[in-house]
Scaffold this motif. Structure first.
Motif, PDB file in Angstrom:
ATOM      1  N   GLY A 268      -1.028  -0.990  -0.980  1.00  0.00           N
ATOM      2  CA  GLY A 268      -1.814   0.188  -0.153  1.00  0.00           C
ATOM      3  C   GLY A 268      -2.620  -0.651   0.661  1.00  0.00           C
ATOM      4  N   ASN A 269      -2.215  -2.029   1.111  1.00  0.00           N
ATOM      5  CA  ASN A 269      -3.202  -2.866   1.576  1.00  0.00           C
ATOM      6  C   ASN A 269      -2.659  -3.481   3.056  1.00  0.00           C
ATOM      7  OD1 ASN A 269      -3.616  -5.573   3.372  1.00  0.00           O
ATOM      8  ND2 ASN A 269      -4.476  -5.935   1.495  1.00  0.00           N
ATOM      9  N   ARG A 270      -2.985  -2.358   3.965  1.00  0.00           N
ATOM     10  CA  ARG A 270      -2.110  -2.038   5.451  1.00  0.00           C
ATOM     11  C   ARG A 270      -2.766  -3.849   6.391  1.00  0.00           C
ATOM     12  NH1 ARG A 270      -4.048   1.729   3.907  1.00  0.00           N
ATOM     13  NH2 ARG A 270      -6.266   1.426   3.975  1.00  0.00           N
ATOM     14  N   MET A 271      -3.405  -4.275   5.987  1.00  0.00           N
ATOM     15  CA  MET A 271      -3.764  -5.240   6.932  1.00  0.00           C
ATOM     16  C   MET A 271      -2.471  -7.031   6.532  1.00  0.00           C
ATOM     17  SD  MET A 271      -7.911  -5.824   6.952  1.00  0.00           S
ATOM     18  CE  MET A 271      -9.547  -4.928   8.364  1.00  0.00           C
ATOM     19  N   ARG A 272      -2.569  -7.208   5.369  1.00  0.00           N
ATOM     20  CA  ARG A 272      -1.836  -7.660   5.098  1.00  0.00           C
ATOM     21  C   ARG A 272      -2.162  -8.730   5.429  1.00  0.00           C
ATOM     22  NH1 ARG A 272       4.490  -4.806   4.403  1.00  0.00           N
ATOM     23  NH2 ARG A 272       4.007  -3.317   2.522  1.00  0.00           N
TER      24      ARG A 272
END
Length: 267
Positions: A95-99
């Motif tokens: 669910g993490n898009r920034m990564r």
């Protein structure tokens, strides 16, 4: 101030945080339009989530960071229980898009700094600090695109807080060092293979991590909030954030002040 709009905004942010889904914007009925309204919505997150506030983060502590998310100054967000890890931990990537991972200087507080009429001086704030820690923040936003959300909505979104990795306390020699010029070396690996390295300094953090911590103490004071004994404040990235893919590991070396390490898990 607790209002139905603030509570609705916090419920939506937390629900999307949990589901991994994104919002293009909060609904007009609960969309904050000012920084004060954004902070008021953020203040409902602990009750909505059932989590405790264990500290604070500062976003956008560099001119580049402010330009990237289109804000005029730093933003404060809450570190919530269940989102904080010790060095060496595996941090969820789902669910993490920034990564990204952000090497930061974090301070643990030895005493309360309650709201007061006069601004706290840097010396007063530093006298209230128990320890300095190397740290890695793993941020994310529930807004997409977060670069267009604006200051008020990003504050409601907890200043892009997600996960946080706290390293061990540094030796007390840190109190005698010039943190504005202090170098940090970071690297990202895939298994045993080095992917890249990156360099930073404490000067990237509002000029000095001590300045950033003082800003946070005074920002909370202006909001009627006590910076509490035992809380941790992570002061913002000291370099260009480290891009990560699931399965990568990231580490930051602070020399005599120690190091911090994490794995960005496959799930």
């Amino acid at each position: 101030m607790t209002t139905p709009a603030n509570q609705q905004a916090a419920h939506l942010i937390w629900a999307h945080w949990q589901s991994g889904q994104v919002l293009s914007a909060l609904p007009e009925a609960c969309r904050p339009m000012t920084a004060a309204q954004g902070y008021a919505a953020q203040a409902q997150l602990p009750a909505v989530s059932g989590r405790q506030v264990v500290g604070w983060k500062i976003a956008a502590t560099s001119a580049n960071g402010q330009a990237h998310i289109n804000v005029r100054g730093p933003l404060a967000g809450r570190l919530l229980s269940g989102q904080v890890f010790e060095s060496g931990a595996s941090v969820p990537s789902a669910g993490n898009r920034m990564r990204v991972a952000e090497p930061e200087f974090a301070f643990a507080m030895a005493q309360d700094l309650p709201p007061q009429a006069a601004p706290y001086t840097q010396q007063q704030v530093m006298n209230a600090v128990a320890s300095l820690h190397p740290a890695l923040e793993v941020p994310d936003s529930r807004m997409e695109p977060f670069t267009a959300a604006g200051e008020a909505q990003l504050l409601a979104d907890n200043a892009c807080a997600r996960h946080f990795v706290l390293g061990p306390a540094a030796p007390d020699v840190w109190r005698d060092l010039d943190l504005s010029a202090y170098p940090v070396h970071a690297q990202v690996q895939r298994g045993s293979q080095l992917k890249y390295t990156r360099e930073g300094t404490g000067g990237k953090v509002l000029g000095d991590p001590r300045i950033a911590l003082t800003w946070l103490a005074n920002q909370l004071s202006s909001l009627g909030i006590t910076l509490q004994k035992g809380h941790v404040v992570t002061t913002g990235t000291c370099m260009v954030p480290l891009e990560l893919q699931p399965g990568d590991s990231a580490s930051a070396d602070y020399g005599v002040l120690g190091s911090v390490h994490m794995v960005f898990s496959e799930t």
